[in-house]
Design an enzyme around this catalytic site. Sequence first.
Site, PDB file in Angstrom:
ATOM      1  N   ASP A 121       0.620  -1.094  -0.046  1.00 13.08           N
ATOM      2  CA  ASP A 121       0.030  -0.075   0.013  1.00 13.08           C
ATOM      3  C   ASP A 121       0.776   1.451   0.098  1.00 13.08           C
ATOM      4  OD1 ASP A 121       0.894  -0.768   2.783  1.00 13.08           O
ATOM      5  OD2 ASP A 121      -0.562   0.677   3.269  1.00 13.08           O
ATOM      6  N   ASP A 154       8.718   4.100  -1.190  1.00 10.73           N
ATOM      7  CA  ASP A 154       7.934   3.443   0.056  1.00 10.73           C
ATOM      8  C   ASP A 154       6.791   2.957  -0.498  1.00 10.73           C
ATOM      9  OD1 ASP A 154       6.848   3.282   2.619  1.00 10.73           O
ATOM     10  OD2 ASP A 154       6.543   5.311   3.207  1.00 10.73           O
ATOM     11  N   GLU A 188       0.216  -0.750   5.605  1.00 12.25           N
ATOM     12  CA  GLU A 188       1.312  -0.266   6.585  1.00 12.25           C
ATOM     13  C   GLU A 188       0.992   1.255   6.825  1.00 12.25           C
ATOM     14  OE1 GLU A 188       5.076   1.792   7.941  1.00 12.25           O
ATOM     15  OE2 GLU A 188       3.748   2.200   6.273  1.00 12.25           O
TER      16      GLU A 188
END
Length: 488
Positions: A121, A154, A188
Site C-alpha cells: 500500500d 515507500d 502499513e
Amino acid sequence: MKKFSLLTLSVLSLVLLFSVFRTFSVKSYQTKIEPVPEKNLPIEAAVSRLSAGIRFKTVSSLSDTDANSNEFLLLNEHIRKSYPSIESKLKKTKVSNFSFFYEWQGKNPNLKPILLCAHTDVVDVDPSTASLWTRKPFGGEIQDGFVWGRGAWDDKSSVFAILESIEILIKRGHVPERSIFIAIGQDEETIYGKLGAKAITEIFKKKNIRFEYVLDEGQVIAEGLIPGIEKPIALIGIAGKGYLSLGLEVDLKEGGHSSMPPQETAIGILSSGLSQMEKNPFPLSLGDVQKTTFQWLAPEMKFGSRWIMSNLWLFGPILKSRLSEKNSTRAQLHTTSAITKISGGFKDNVLPAKAEATVNFRILQGDSHRGVLDRTEKILNDERIRLISPDTIFEPSPISSVDSIGFETIRRSIQETIPDVIVAPALVSAYTDSLHYGAVADNAYRFFPVRVKPDDVKRFHGIDERISISNYEEMIRFYLRLILNSSN
Ligand SMILES: [Zn+2]
C-alpha cells in the site's frame, strides 16, 4: 585569587587534554569488507516490473473491500506473473484479502528462519500538491535514470527488489540453509497494519514460528545528511518509537445561546489545555540509541565533530541544543506530541457542548503509554478534559542488538553492495510494520538501502517520489547478498 585561577586553569587543561585523548583513542566500529561484484542482473526487466507495479493505485485503506480493492488485486496478479519461480517453488499463504507471505524452506531445520517484510500500500497524493508533481504520481515513468511515482521508495521498491533477488537465486538453483519468510502487508500506511502485518504476525504466533531477525523498511543510506561525514552512511534502525493517538474531549453536557456565554466554553477549555501541552514538551535527552549512533559515527568524523561526539560527557548539552534546532533531529531526542485534529461547534450563534481533539505521540524508548497519560493529565490539570486512549497502542520497541547474527549479516550485505560506506545503528521515529513483526523475532532491524540526499527527504510521502535505476539495482544486490549471507 591567583591560586584559584591557577587551579581553574589546570583543571581546564586536564579536561581539555582528557577530551583530546579520548577523541583519538576511540576505535572505529567499521570493518573492512570489499564490495562483491554481481554481473548479469536483469536490471532492465526488473525496472519495468517495478514501474508496472507503481501504476496500480494501491492507496492504503482500513477496509478490505472498498473501491480500491481492484488495484490491490491487479498488483498481486502482476506480482504472481512476474515471479514464476517464486510462485511455483515457495509456499504461499494468503492473509486477509491482499496480504500474503512466502516460505522458502531452508536445508537446516536447526537454524531459526529470518523474515523480510515490505508493504504494497502507498499513501495517496495530496490533492493540493498534485499539480506540483513533474511526473504522473501513478505513472511509473522511467525517465532521466529514475523510476517515478508513489511507492518508488515507500515501499514498492522493497517489495519488488526482495522478490527480484529471490527469483534470481531460485533460478540459479540456490537453496538457503536457513528458511526465509517474505511477508507482504497491505495496510502499513494506515498505521495499524491490522489486515497485513498484525494478521500475519498472529499466524506466526499460532504456528510458534520465531525468527532470528526481521528486516523491515525504516532507516536509509544518508548522503550528506550528517555534517562532518562525506561518505554514504547506512543507518540500520535498531529501535522504533512507539505510537499513540490520544483523544481529548471536553463535554459540558449543555450548550446554549452565544449571546449569553459562560466565562469558559468547551472550545476555550480544550484550547487552553492544548496550549499548555505545546508549552510543556517532553524533556530532551540523549538516549541509549542516540549515544550508540554517535559512538559509531564519531571515529569517522573530522577533528571538530569527532571531538564533540567522542566526549558526550562534556559536550552533551551543546550537542543536544544543536540537535534541537531542527524538527527532524529534535524528534530523536524526546517523545513528541503533535495536535493533529480538532473539532467543535456547528453554528456561529450556538455554544457547542462538546469539543474534541487528537494529539499524536511518538513515544521514545524509556517512556511508555502509561507515562504519557500521567504526564498529560498533570500538565492539563483540568478534570473537565477527558483523555481517551485508542484501542491500538504501540509501546516503543525494544532496542535490538548490534552484536547479533542479524546485525552482522545486514552490515556485511550493505558493505558488499555499497562501496566505501559507513555503517551505524540508529533510531527510527516513524511507525513501520516491524512494531508488529518484532513480537515474533529475537531482533528487529529497520533498514532499506535507498540513498537519500538532503533535497530528497521531502519526497517521502511527498512530491516527485522516485528511485534512481542504479539505486534500485543496489537494492536488488543488497537483498541478494543478504540471502546468500544468511546461510550461516
Ligand atoms: Zn512504508
